[in-house]
Design an enzyme around this catalytic site. Structure first.
Site, PDB file in Angstrom:
ATOM      1  N   HIS A  36      35.526   5.479 -34.699  1.00 37.54           N
ATOM      2  CA  HIS A  36      35.802   6.237 -34.088  1.00 37.54           C
ATOM      3  C   HIS A  36      35.627   7.028 -34.255  1.00 37.54           C
ATOM      4  O   HIS A  36      35.097   7.827 -33.081  1.00 37.54           O
ATOM      5  CB  HIS A  36      37.295   5.645 -33.184  1.00 37.54           C
ATOM      6  N   ARG A  75      31.300  -1.721 -37.334  1.00 36.23           N
ATOM      7  CA  ARG A  75      32.459  -2.354 -36.321  1.00 36.23           C
ATOM      8  C   ARG A  75      31.719  -3.122 -36.308  1.00 36.23           C
ATOM      9  O   ARG A  75      32.645  -4.695 -35.822  1.00 36.23           O
ATOM     10  CB  ARG A  75      31.555  -1.864 -34.343  1.00 36.23           C
ATOM     11  N   ASN A 126      33.583  -8.443 -27.392  1.00 40.37           N
ATOM     12  CA  ASN A 126      31.781  -8.434 -27.969  1.00 40.37           C
ATOM     13  C   ASN A 126      30.456  -7.892 -27.064  1.00 40.37           C
ATOM     14  O   ASN A 126      29.294  -7.891 -27.337  1.00 40.37           O
ATOM     15  CB  ASN A 126      31.687  -8.867 -29.330  1.00 40.37           C
ATOM     16  N   HIS A 186      34.542  -6.973 -36.637  1.00 40.47           N
ATOM     17  CA  HIS A 186      34.506  -7.826 -35.473  1.00 40.47           C
ATOM     18  C   HIS A 186      34.409  -8.585 -35.985  1.00 40.47           C
ATOM     19  O   HIS A 186      35.035 -10.064 -36.007  1.00 40.47           O
ATOM     20  CB  HIS A 186      33.733  -7.624 -34.166  1.00 40.47           C
TER      21      HIS A 186
END
Length: 356
Positions: free
Chosen positions: A200, A68, A101, A72
């Protein structure tokens, strides 16, 4: 659930990676290269792998965090490690302080550990952006038992703004159309959006990311009532951005990178509104069905999409810098003189600093 072994997809992945590279424009292929540090820092990837493996042994959830973190990073100002900056030289809050975040992003300490080990071995050579890309790849390997080569040669950026994160990061309350448009802005297709959403299948999510929107889903009949009841029991009524309560995104195999995520969606067991949206859209629903039926297909496409995502708006050559500390930009006297070595150049240049 059966896991796909590296041997079952290995041959296909070799062909896949080669095909992806051939389809890219020549100029783009020249910017990032597999084995970029073979001469300048031959143990760079091994040192990153060691740092990730050590953290994973202590907490397997760190793998999802690192994947992740890479995502990001790439979606905001490109894959330039801007998400790692704790101070914005221009003033104001950084990306990592933005609500999407903070406090949910994790894995910073793993990148720092890898960077420290590399600096001891090959000073001023390996960018934080490349370390993050390697760490995400190693996390995929540890949780999904598949390995792929990461083209490297990224340079680190020196700007990190909260507003950029708010503008560019897809959110858990996005519609399918919003997700498709957001990924298209980064040159990723609707199918690649569905593919990358499959990450996910590992990791956890904070209550604030799903609780309130899922009450709307309950009223609309798009989430299992029993599932929502469990989520309501987990999350306090005063849930906000900093509520620490979390839950697994994949109820069945939360630590294994597999295709179970796609199997849960038709059962109304997608945790986020954005997850559920993938089966409500005529463009994306067939992709969900295909990946639910074929784990090998999804893993092959996932690796291809990760490699493509890792090329978003990268700094290369003389652009950006090679940070000495991943959380802060270099001092002016350092940043002007650090050069990223080109493949095949001599190790003797690893410590060069300009005298200007």
């Amino acid at each position: 659930m059966r896991m796909t072994t590296s041997s079952s997809v290995g041959a296909g992945l070799v062909v896949l990676v080669a095909t992806v590279c051939l389809l890219l424009p020549a100029a783009t292929r020249a910017q990032l290269q597999v084995g970029f540090y073979n001469t300048s820092c031959p143990n760079a990837e091994a040192l990153v792998r060691q740092a990730v493996a050590a953290a994973f042994a202590n907490n397997s959830g760190i793998a999802a965090g690192l994947i992740r973190l890479h995502f990001h990073d790439c979606f905001v100002r490109g894959c330039d490690a801007s998400v790692l900056l704790s101070v914005n030289p221009g003033g104001g809050k950084t990306e990592r302080e933005a609500p999407p975040n903070n406090p949910s992003l994790r894995g910073f300490e793993v990148v720092d550990a890898a960077k420290a080990a590399i600096e001891r071995s090959c000073p001023r050579t390996v960018s934080c952006a490349d370390i993050l890309a390697f760490a995400a790849r190693d996390s995929v390997n540890l949780t999904g038992n598949v390995f792929y080569q990461v083209p490297a040669g990224r340079r680190d950026g020196n700007v990190s703004k909260e507003g950029d994160a708010l503008k560019n990061l897809p959110g858990p309350n996005n519609t399918a159309t919003g997700l498709i448009d957001g990924f298209a802005a980064k040159n990723l297709t609707a199918e690649e959006m569905v593919v990358l959403s499959g990450s996910h299948t590992i990791g956890r999510s904070h209550c604030d990311s799903f609780l309130f929107k899922n009450r709307e889903r309950l009223a609309n009949g798009t989430i299992s009532p029993a599932y929502q009841a469990l989520l309501e029991a987990l999350c306090p009524p005063t849930t906000n951005q900093f509520t620490p309560n979390t839950t697994e995104i994949d109820l069945s195999t939360p630590t294994v990178l597999d295709n179970n995520y796609y199997k849960l969606l038709p059962l109304n067991l997608g945790l986020h509104f954005s997850d559920d949206q993938l089966i409500r859209n005529a463009t994306t629903a067939p992709n969900v069905a295909a990946f639910a039926a074929n784990e090998t297909l999804w893993k092959e496409k996932f690796i291809s999409a990760m490699i493509k995502m890792g090329r978003i708006e990268v700094n290369t050559g003389a652009q950006g810098e090679v940070r000495l500390n991943c959380s802060i930009v270099n001092a002016p006297s350092s940043s002007t003189g650090i050069e990223m070595l080109l493949p095949g150049t001599s190790d003797d240049r690893a410590d060069e600093v300009a005298t200007s």
